[in-house]
Structure formats: structure tokens, C-alpha cells
Motif scaffolding. Structure first.
Motif, PDB file in Angstrom:
ATOM      1  N   LYS A  42       0.842  -1.203   0.000  1.00 62.64           N
ATOM      2  CA  LYS A  42       0.000   0.000   0.000  1.00 62.64           C
ATOM      3  C   LYS A  42       0.874   1.249   0.000  1.00 62.64           C
ATOM      4  CE  LYS A  42      -3.237   2.533   2.915  1.00 62.64           C
ATOM      5  NZ  LYS A  42      -3.856   2.574   4.236  1.00 62.64           N
ATOM      6  N   VAL A  48      -4.890   1.805  -4.189  1.00 61.55           N
ATOM      7  CA  VAL A  48      -5.142   0.471  -3.632  1.00 61.55           C
ATOM      8  C   VAL A  48      -6.654   0.326  -3.507  1.00 61.55           C
ATOM      9  CG1 VAL A  48      -4.763  -1.108  -1.710  1.00 61.55           C
ATOM     10  CG2 VAL A  48      -2.966   0.524  -2.353  1.00 61.55           C
ATOM     11  N   PHE A 113      -3.045  -3.313  -6.319  1.00 59.67           N
ATOM     12  CA  PHE A 113      -2.048  -2.300  -5.987  1.00 59.67           C
ATOM     13  C   PHE A 113      -1.556  -1.736  -7.321  1.00 59.67           C
ATOM     14  CE2 PHE A 113      -2.114  -5.392  -2.614  1.00 59.67           C
ATOM     15  CZ  PHE A 113      -2.123  -4.622  -1.467  1.00 59.67           C
ATOM     16  N   LEU A 142      -4.908  -3.856   6.051  1.00 59.83           N
ATOM     17  CA  LEU A 142      -4.987  -2.512   5.484  1.00 59.83           C
ATOM     18  C   LEU A 142      -5.897  -1.593   6.284  1.00 59.83           C
ATOM     19  CD1 LEU A 142      -5.275  -3.384   1.690  1.00 59.83           C
ATOM     20  CD2 LEU A 142      -3.263  -2.574   2.920  1.00 59.83           C
TER      21      LEU A 142
END
Length: 191
Positions: A42, A48, A113, A142
Motif C-alpha cells: 500500500k 489500492v 495495488f 490494510l
């Protein structure tokens, strides 16, 4: 013995020369470093998101080298963790894994990504994309993402109506028909 050695050397030189002439001048192979954790991926990406692949089509965009063929994957985005990502977005990748392309399958969900290259987003095998495994926790590292923004009302109005290129000929045709009717009606009354 000398003749044999000379003949063998000549044969080896001839084989090497022919081999170099018929082998491709450039070989392509993809080699990636370990992609790292989801958080590291990330951090090094511009965008993302998680979404379902709606379509995968050939693209004329060029990645890295002009010889690398590309595809464009269109996503219906469900969740965004980073970047300016709309509800529908296109991502470019090389066509095959040998040139570091990521193979997206229509109807499947992925955690993507991507990095911005000009006006497009690009990704590849080394970006660390992840196919959705069906679990709710696959993207948990995340944190919570956000829902992609809704289309603006002005965009919805424009998409609901035909474009100006279509409207102007229709308006002109209606104008001509109304004028022709008025002339006909005026001439009919005059008789």
C-alpha cells in the motif's frame, strides 16, 4: 590430430554463429522481489482498491517497452484504501506473466495495488495483487477502506442523455420538418 581439432573448432564456431543468428535478440522474463506485506505494498502504490473484474480487453497502451503487449482490466470497485479511485476504473497490465503481467479473470474479485503512469493506472505481477479468497479478513491488515465516490449528478445527467454529437442532427431534422410543415400548411390555406 590437428585436422580434427581445427575441424571441431570450426564446427563449434559455426554452431555458435548460427545459434546467435536464429535466436531472438531479446528475451523477456519476469523476476520479482518478495512483494512485502499488504501495508508495504500500500505504501509504495498510488492506488489500492478491491473490486470485481468486469472486462479484460487488449489495449494499445505501452508499458516499459513498445514490444510488450498490454491488456486493460475494467473493475467495479467495492472498497478503496488509497488514491483517487472511482466506482469503475481501468487498470493496464502486460498481457502475460513472462513480461510481468498480472492475469485478471472476468467475474473474479481482487485486491489491486496500482501506480499512476501519466493518466492511467498500471499494475503487474510484481505489484502484489491478491485474488479475493472469500474471507472477510483477507485485506484486514490494510484497515477499513472507504466506498468509492458516487458519480456527480452532472455526470449522471450527461450519461442519461445522448451526446451533443447525436442531439444536434436530431434537432436540425426536427427544425427542418417543422419548417416544411409550416410551408405546406401555409400553401394549403392559400389555395
Amino acid at each position: 590430430m590437428m585436422l580434427r581439432r581445427g575441424t571441431l573448432m570450426l564446427l563449434a564456431l559455426l554452431t555458435l554463429t548460427v545459434g546467435m543468428a536464429i535466436l531472438p535478440a531479446q528475451a523477456a522474463a519476469c523476476s520479482c522481489a518478495e512483494p512485502g506485506t499488504l501495508t508495504e505494498r500500500k505504501d509504495r502504490s498510488h492506488a489500492v482498491f478491491e473490486g470485481e473484474v468486469a472486462a479484460v480487453k487488449s489495449s494499445s497502451a505501452s508499458l516499459f517497452q513498445p514490444q510488450v503487449r498490454t491488456v486493460k482490466a475494467t473493475f467495479k470497485v467495492n472498497e478503496v484504501w488509497k488514491g483517487q479511485v472511482a466506482r469503475t476504473i481501468e487498470v493496464i497490465t502486460a498481457e502475460d506473466g513472462a513480461t510481468c503481467g498480472f492475469r485478471f479473470e472476468e467475474g473474479e474479485r481482487y485486491l489491486v495495488f496500482a501506480n499512476a503512469k501519466g493518466k492511467s493506472l498500471e499494475t503487474g505481477l510484481c505489484s502484489g495483487n491478491v485474488k479475493h479468497d472469500g474471507s472477510a479478513a483477507y485485506a484486514a491488515p490494510l484497515g477499513s477502506g472507504s466506498i468509492p465516490p458516487m458519480a456527480r449528478a452532472a455526470d449522471l445527467v450527461h450519461s442519461a442523455f445522448p451526446s451533443r454529437a447525436v442531439l444536434w442532427p436530431i434537432i436540425a431534422a426536427v427544425f427542418v420538418l417543422v419548417c416544411a410543415y409550416l410551408v405546406y400548411y401555409k400553401n394549403k390555406k392559400a389555395r
